[in-house]
Design an enzyme around this catalytic site. Structure first.
Site, PDB file in Angstrom:
ATOM      1  N   LYS A 265       2.071  -5.327   0.378  1.00 54.80           N
ATOM      2  CA  LYS A 265       1.426  -4.009   0.489  1.00 54.80           C
ATOM      3  C   LYS A 265       2.435  -2.856   0.427  1.00 54.80           C
ATOM      4  O   LYS A 265       2.197  -1.776   0.959  1.00 54.80           O
ATOM      5  CB  LYS A 265       0.577  -3.880   1.775  1.00 54.80           C
ATOM      6  N   GLY A 266       3.565  -3.093  -0.233  1.00 59.20           N
ATOM      7  CA  GLY A 266       4.569  -2.033  -0.369  1.00 59.20           C
ATOM      8  C   GLY A 266       4.505  -1.339  -1.721  1.00 59.20           C
ATOM      9  O   GLY A 266       4.958  -0.218  -1.872  1.00 59.20           O
ATOM     10  N   GLY A 267       3.968  -2.058  -2.717  1.00 56.11           N
ATOM     11  CA  GLY A 267       3.934  -1.540  -4.087  1.00 56.11           C
ATOM     12  C   GLY A 267       4.584  -2.488  -5.069  1.00 56.11           C
ATOM     13  O   GLY A 267       4.991  -2.087  -6.160  1.00 56.11           O
ATOM     14  N   THR A 268       4.670  -3.777  -4.680  1.00 56.79           N
ATOM     15  CA  THR A 268       5.364  -4.762  -5.530  1.00 56.79           C
ATOM     16  C   THR A 268       4.646  -4.990  -6.856  1.00 56.79           C
ATOM     17  O   THR A 268       5.278  -5.159  -7.885  1.00 56.79           O
ATOM     18  CB  THR A 268       5.527  -6.111  -4.799  1.00 56.79           C
ATOM     19  N   ARG A 269       3.316  -5.004  -6.840  1.00 54.64           N
ATOM     20  CA  ARG A 269       2.560  -5.229  -8.077  1.00 54.64           C
ATOM     21  C   ARG A 269       2.818  -4.090  -9.054  1.00 54.64           C
ATOM     22  O   ARG A 269       2.994  -4.321 -10.258  1.00 54.64           O
ATOM     23  CB  ARG A 269       1.065  -5.383  -7.762  1.00 54.64           C
TER      24      ARG A 269
ATOM     25  N   LYS B  96      -6.510  -2.322  -5.571  1.00 60.47           N
ATOM     26  CA  LYS B  96      -5.408  -1.401  -5.283  1.00 60.47           C
ATOM     27  C   LYS B  96      -5.958   0.011  -5.140  1.00 60.47           C
ATOM     28  O   LYS B  96      -6.789   0.441  -5.930  1.00 60.47           O
ATOM     29  CB  LYS B  96      -4.365  -1.436  -6.404  1.00 60.47           C
TER      30      LYS B  96
ATOM     31  N   ARG C  94      -7.587   1.053  -2.474  1.00 60.41           N
ATOM     32  CA  ARG C  94      -8.831   1.133  -1.680  1.00 60.41           C
ATOM     33  C   ARG C  94      -8.618   2.017  -0.455  1.00 60.41           C
ATOM     34  O   ARG C  94      -7.506   2.135   0.048  1.00 60.41           O
ATOM     35  CB  ARG C  94      -9.311  -0.276  -1.277  1.00 60.41           C
ATOM     36  N   THR C  95      -9.706   2.628   0.001  1.00 59.16           N
ATOM     37  CA  THR C  95      -9.632   3.546   1.134  1.00 59.16           C
ATOM     38  C   THR C  95      -9.284   2.781   2.403  1.00 59.16           C
ATOM     39  O   THR C  95      -9.888   1.751   2.699  1.00 59.16           O
ATOM     40  CB  THR C  95     -10.987   4.261   1.320  1.00 59.16           C
TER      41      THR C  95
END
EC number: 2.8.2.-
Length: 275
Positions: free
Chosen positions: A32-36, A238, A240-241
């Protein structure tokens, strides 16, 4: 015998160019850091080939052996770098030693973001799959009135970056680890990806012209993807609120993470401004 021509040989199937190689760079964290986003952005580069799925080799599948791991990789030319990403490696005790044993020259990329926001994002993702889990507050604290945070809960533990980094520094020098700011990846994707390209030792090909800001999702998307000329945004999961959390809980978590954040900044020589 009568001079008839022999049956024609079937045409040889042309070999696919390139060789399957073990990765020279791994995005090892964090969830959930931005790896994708980093993986999708870097694979636009012609000198990079990336494995699209997470192989979980150094945490769950190590018993299968390096040849199994290699077999998953995309084919690369001599001029190309193979990259894979599995964000859970960063918090896996055995991963640094195992990656070092594969190649001590492996370059490591860690995408970090404010640990409070990261924990809420992690919880939001879990909640979408398991709607009956306890509240965020219930999982965060062992004793809320005393402000005792439950560090055994993975969503909290992952954000203690300084603690996990110690295991990596036993095997790899800081010069071989590159830290990407998850926040700057949203506000300045070209700038952050420029630094990633420098770290990988490849030309700065990915620039501002590759991105546009998607207001609906609230983050940048690629104008063109690797596989087609069409715009590409990350999947519907990705952006999502997030669940609404009591501001007092957020404040308690900020206090909890502050010493870990400061130690992390000091260790890596970079201030991520999460305070």
């Amino acid at each position: 015998p009568c001079g008839r021509p022999s049956p024609a040989e079937p045409p040889a199937t042309p070999a696919r160019p390139g060789t399957k190689r073990l990765p020279r760079a791994i995005v090892v964290g964090v969830k959930k850091g931005g790896t994708r986003a980093v993986l999708e952005f870097i694979r636009v580069h012609p000198d990079v080939r990336a494995l699209g799925t997470e192989p979980h080799f150094f945490d769950r599948n190590y018993h299968r052996g390096l040849e199994w791991y290699r077999s998953l990789m995309p084919r690369t030319l001599d001029s190309q770098i193979t990259v894979e990403k599995t964000p859970s490696y960063f918090v896996t005790k055995e991963a640094p030693r195992r990656i070092f044993n594969m190649s001590r020259d492996t370059k490591l990329i860690v995408v970090v973001r404010n640990p409070v926001t990261r924990a809420i994002s992690d919880y939001t993702q879990t909640l979408s799959k398991k709607p009956d889990i306890p509240t965020f507050e219930g999982l965060t604290f062992r004793n809320r009135s005393l402000g005792l945070v439950d560090t055994s809960w993975n969503a909290i533990r992952i954000g203690m970056y300084a603690v996990h980094l110690e295991s990596w520094l036993q095997y790899f020098p800081l010069s071989q680890i590159h830290f990407v700011s998850g926040e700057k990846l949203i506000t300045d994707p070209a700038g952050e990806m420029g630094k990633v390209q420098d770290f990988l030792g490849i030309k700065r090909v990915i620039t501002d012209k590759h991105f546009y800001f998607n207001k609906t999702k609230g983050f940048p998307c690629l104008k063109k993807s690797e596989s087609s000329g069409l715009p590409r945004c990350l999947g519907k999961s990705k952006g999502r609120t997030h669940v609404q959390i009591d501001p007092e809980v957020i404040e308690q978590l900020r206090d909890f993470y502050r010493p870990y954040n400061i130690k992390f900044y000091e260790t890596v020589g970079q201030d991520f401004r999460w305070e």
